[in-house]
Design an enzyme around this catalytic site. Structure first.
Site, PDB file in Angstrom:
ATOM      1  N   GLY A 226       0.789  -1.228   0.000  1.00 47.73           N
ATOM      2  CA  GLY A 226       0.000   0.000   0.000  1.00 47.73           C
ATOM      3  C   GLY A 226       0.815   1.268   0.000  1.00 47.73           C
TER       4      GLY A 226
ATOM      5  N   LYS B  97      -0.253   2.381  -4.449  1.00 48.75           N
ATOM      6  CA  LYS B  97      -0.832   3.699  -4.705  1.00 48.75           C
ATOM      7  C   LYS B  97      -0.548   4.187  -6.128  1.00 48.75           C
ATOM      8  CE  LYS B  97      -2.690   4.829  -0.663  1.00 48.75           C
ATOM      9  NZ  LYS B  97      -2.645   3.530   0.029  1.00 48.75           N
TER      10      LYS B  97
ATOM     11  N   ASP C 296      -8.566   6.185   1.895  1.00 43.37           N
ATOM     12  CA  ASP C 296      -7.552   6.946   2.631  1.00 43.37           C
ATOM     13  C   ASP C 296      -6.937   8.022   1.753  1.00 43.37           C
ATOM     14  OD1 ASP C 296      -6.545   4.806   1.077  1.00 43.37           O
ATOM     15  OD2 ASP C 296      -4.621   4.865   2.119  1.00 43.37           O
ATOM     16  N   ASP C 297      -6.323   8.987   2.394  1.00 45.31           N
ATOM     17  CA  ASP C 297      -5.565  10.053   1.732  1.00 45.31           C
ATOM     18  C   ASP C 297      -6.397  10.773   0.673  1.00 45.31           C
ATOM     19  OD1 ASP C 297      -3.519   9.200   3.348  1.00 45.31           O
ATOM     20  OD2 ASP C 297      -2.473   8.088   1.788  1.00 45.31           O
TER      21      ASP C 297
ATOM     22  N   TYR D 236      -8.084   7.171   9.261  1.00 48.12           N
ATOM     23  CA  TYR D 236      -7.575   5.819   9.487  1.00 48.12           C
ATOM     24  C   TYR D 236      -6.622   5.727  10.669  1.00 48.12           C
ATOM     25  CZ  TYR D 236      -3.830   7.796   6.553  1.00 48.12           C
ATOM     26  OH  TYR D 236      -2.858   8.600   6.019  1.00 48.12           O
TER      27      TYR D 236
ATOM     28  N   TRP E 298      -3.531  -1.874  10.105  1.00 46.50           N
ATOM     29  CA  TRP E 298      -2.614  -1.567   9.000  1.00 46.50           C
ATOM     30  C   TRP E 298      -1.379  -0.984   9.668  1.00 46.50           C
ATOM     31  CZ3 TRP E 298      -4.045   0.775   3.650  1.00 46.50           C
ATOM     32  CH2 TRP E 298      -2.925   1.323   3.025  1.00 46.50           C
TER      33      TRP E 298
ATOM     34  N   ASN F 291       2.072   0.595   9.596  1.00 48.18           N
ATOM     35  CA  ASN F 291       2.977   1.277   8.670  1.00 48.18           C
ATOM     36  C   ASN F 291       4.432   1.073   9.074  1.00 48.18           C
ATOM     37  OD1 ASN F 291       1.639   2.470   6.428  1.00 48.18           O
ATOM     38  ND2 ASN F 291       0.625   3.882   7.831  1.00 48.18           N
TER      39      ASN F 291
ATOM     40  N   ASP G 294       8.132   5.282   2.517  1.00 46.10           N
ATOM     41  CA  ASP G 294       7.721   6.179   1.432  1.00 46.10           C
ATOM     42  C   ASP G 294       7.437   7.604   1.903  1.00 46.10           C
ATOM     43  OD1 ASP G 294       5.361   5.810   2.831  1.00 46.10           O
ATOM     44  OD2 ASP G 294       4.153   5.264   1.084  1.00 46.10           O
TER      45      ASP G 294
ATOM     46  N   ASN H 162       2.539  -2.755   6.024  1.00 48.26           N
ATOM     47  CA  ASN H 162       2.797  -1.987   4.809  1.00 48.26           C
ATOM     48  C   ASN H 162       4.315  -1.980   4.626  1.00 48.26           C
ATOM     49  OD1 ASN H 162       2.367  -0.406   2.550  1.00 48.26           O
ATOM     50  ND2 ASN H 162       2.071   1.495   3.684  1.00 48.26           N
TER      51      ASN H 162
END
Length: 659
Positions: free
Chosen positions: A192, A223, A299-300, A355, A408, A410, A415, A445
């Site tokens: 992701g 993404k 998300d985002d 999230y 999730w 991270n 990134d 992720n």
């Protein structure tokens, strides 16, 4: 040993020998003074329960394989590969067990089959009864032996085969009974991240890796896949769809659920039937290649303004609460479609716009009230990159979203700006034991670099399998051993490298894992030894520093030559190059300190050369385009660079004589 102990031991050995002579116990069970003790094997993930017995099994060159009817061919193939790797040359097959075992027999199947029930009875073992659970039992019987792999279901049997693979890495493995099952129902990876997606080959290898660590989920959500986000309404090109279909088949072989994620949020009109149909068409195309699990990512995105006027008419003025209602309506329709097309157990996964954190808000309240309870909600913890996750944190998320969340995590994703120039390779840590009672699962992720990501992903999956017995440092070392293909020298070199990539940043100013703790402890000890004023301590410190510098310098070549997957060396190439250069700078630093310690005038030259090499190493760039944020690679920054800079001040240098 007391005289009573000695008499007791002698009597016990005599009684045991007599029992063997009349056939009461197998001779293999006799404890002999020259026989090494039977030890608990290192298994990852740690099984839920292992009962060790004082005997061992050697498979030898020939075994009999008994696979119950209906056993998954991939599991049978895995067991065959495992036996071949263990040195077995001849694998005979049979449909049932003989009355007397005269050679090693391997029985595998689900626990409801007759041959497996027979094998469990002979092994005095009982079947595990939980989803994805298994029992692995091994016994020695005279000249024969029996190893039983009993899965509660097909997935559990496959996990049992993975445990057998680990056991047979020892020439002799112990007789034991393992009853095992995962603590969390969902475990794996979500691709992701932003930036360059993994290649199809990366993904295929990662699916194989997930199988080895007993993960069961891979979520496809890069993404930068335009057909999953910016151009989500458009059909995939035929070649891409075919390649994805190959991955779906690979996942199935590995007992990993392939979940396809779509990200319509930047442009979707929630109330438009045409957009809803576009979403369903995309999922239908993925069904055509075998996908059965789906995900909608929200998300985002900007959720305080509508993408279309139609949504304003349907849901009222834009805002967080209205967005929650609109999203729930779309997601509920998708969930209902999944049930209609598949079965009642089908569950859509979604990641909400809010999230991270578990604070009450109008958006979360709207989702809680309107979202179908079967939809699985993802949550990243107390922050986008949380420094820790506790049971109270997860309880708060359950309350906020009205259901247990799927974490999730991270980590080790790299990134974001503060991770530029880094590989994140610290142990998976600071997640509280007991979270399995409050989460529906965890997915990692990962980094843009697939093979280096496995270090943290292995830890995450070991935690998700058995969080209560998880040991972060031991699993970290096991990950190095896995990448090093069991070679001690390669494993040690990898751990040296991992330590230089230990820092784990957050979105804030403070990292949640410190940089190079092992190296820092060594360098701190060197400083202390030099500062002590004791000549012998100073000499020892410089010798230790030289040894450490040599280890750092040689590690990259050892890794390049010996790592099990060449992708690791390729994806970590500039980091390995920089590490070697930093190691040479530290060797020169040690030489400078040694010269200063003896009053030699050559010390300044050594220190100057070390500074030059350090500057060159610090300027080595990461692989262009490999990650979202490029930049010079970081090697034990704040630790190694500081020591090289400080070293000339640790021992007063005599001025060189005038020419």
């Amino acid at each position: 040993m007391t005289r009573f102990d000695a008499r007791f031991k002698a009597g016990f050995l005599m009684a045991t020998a007599m029992a063997c002579a009349i056939g009461m116990v197998p001779s293999s069970a006799v404890a002999r003074p020259d026989t090494p003790p039977v030890t608990m094997p290192a298994l990852f993930p740690t099984p839920a329960l292992v009962t060790l017995t004082p005997d061992t099994i050697t498979l030898g060159k020939a075994v009999v394989l008994v696979a119950a009817p209906g056993t998954d061919p991939e599991t049978v193939a895995l067991v065959r590969r495992t036996l071949t790797a263990a040195g077995v040359d001849r694998i005979a097959t049979a449909q049932r067990l003989p009355a007397t075992l005269d050679r090693p027999h391997i029985v595998l199947g689900t626990s409801d089959t007759a041959v497996v029930r027979d094998a469990l009875t002979r092994s005095n073992a009982v079947a595990d009864t939980q989803a994805e659970g298994y029992t692995l039992a091994s016994i020695a019987t005279g000249t024969g032996s029996l190893v039983t792999l009993a899965g509660h279901d097909a997935d559990g049997l496959f996990h049992a085969a993975q445990t057998l693979r680990q056991l047979t890495q020892r020439r002799q493995f112990p007789t034991l009974v393992i009853r095992d099952h995962p603590a969390m129902p969902i475990r794996g990876t979500i691709e992701g991240f932003y930036g360059k997606p993994w290649s199809m080959d990366d993904r295929a290898k990662h699916l194989d890796f997930l199988a080895r660590v007993k993960a069961n989920t891979y979520i496809y959500s890069p993404k930068d896949d335009p057909y999953a986000r910016d151009r989500w309404r458009e059909a995939y090109p035929a070649a891409t769809l075919t390649a994805l279909g190959t991955l779906v088949a690979r996942a199935k072989q590995n007992h990993v659920t392939f979940v396809y994620a779509i990200s319509p949020g930047p442009s979707v009109c929630f109330s438009d039937p045409a957009d809803r149909q576009a979403l369903m068409r995309k999922f239908d195309a993925l069904r055509g290649i075998g996908v059965r699990s789906f995900y909608v990512a929200l998300d985002d995105i900007e959720y305080t303004k509508w993408n279309c006027e139609r949504d304003k008419a349907a849901f009222g003025p834009s805002g967080a609460a209205a967005a929650g209602v609109a999203q729930a309506q779309l997601l509920n329709a998708v969930q209902a479609d999944l049930v209609a097309r598949h079965d009642a157990a089908s569950a859509l996964i979604m990641v909400p716009t809010e999230y991270y954190d578990a604070k009450e808000s109008p958006y979360k309240a709207a989702l809680r009230r309107h979202l179908d309870p079967r939809v699985i909600v993802q949550w990243t913890g107390t922050d986008v990159v949380p420094p820790a996750i506790s049971i109270p944190d997860a309880k708060a998320a359950t309350k906020a979203f009205g259901r247990k969340t799927l974490l999730w995590d991270n980590y080790p994703v790299n990134d974001y700006a503060s991770s530029a120039g880094r590989l994140l390779m610290a142990p998976y840590a600071r997640r509280e034991a007991g979270l399995s009672g409050e989460l529906s699962g965890i997915v990692s992720n990962p980094m843009n670099q697939e093979v280096p990501s496995r270090v943290a992903v292995m830890g995450l999956n070991a935690f998700a399998w058995n969080d209560k017995d998880y040991d972060a440092d031991r699993t970290w070392q096991a990950a190095a051993r896995d990448l090093g293909d069991g070679d001690d020298r390669v494993t040690a070199a990898l751990l040296t490298f991992f330590d230089t990539q230990h820092l784990a940043p957050t979105f804030g100013s403070q990292p949640w894992q410190e940089q190079a703790p092992r190296l820092k402890a060594t360098l701190d000890a060197v400083r202390d030894g030099i500062a002590s004023g004791d000549a012998a301590a100073r000499d020892r410190a410089i010798v230790d520093l030289t040894r450490t510098a040599d280890a750092i310098t040689t590690a990259p070549d050892i890794i390049r030559a010996g790592v099990a997957d060449p992708g690791f060396a390729a994806q970590a190439r500039p980091w390995l190059t920089a590490m070697q250069m930093w190691g040479r700078a530290l060797q020169l630093t040690a030489a400078g300190l040694a010269a200063a310690n003896t009053g030699s005038g050559t010390a300044p030259r050594f220190f100057a050369d070390a500074r030059r090499l350090a500057a060159e190493a610090a300027a080595i760039p990461s692989i262009p385009g490999a990650t979202r944020f490029d930049g010079p690679v970081k090697i034990a920054d704040g630790v190694l660079d500081r020591f090289v800079a400080d070293a000339p001040t640790l021992i007063a240098v005599s001025p060189s004589p005038a020419p």
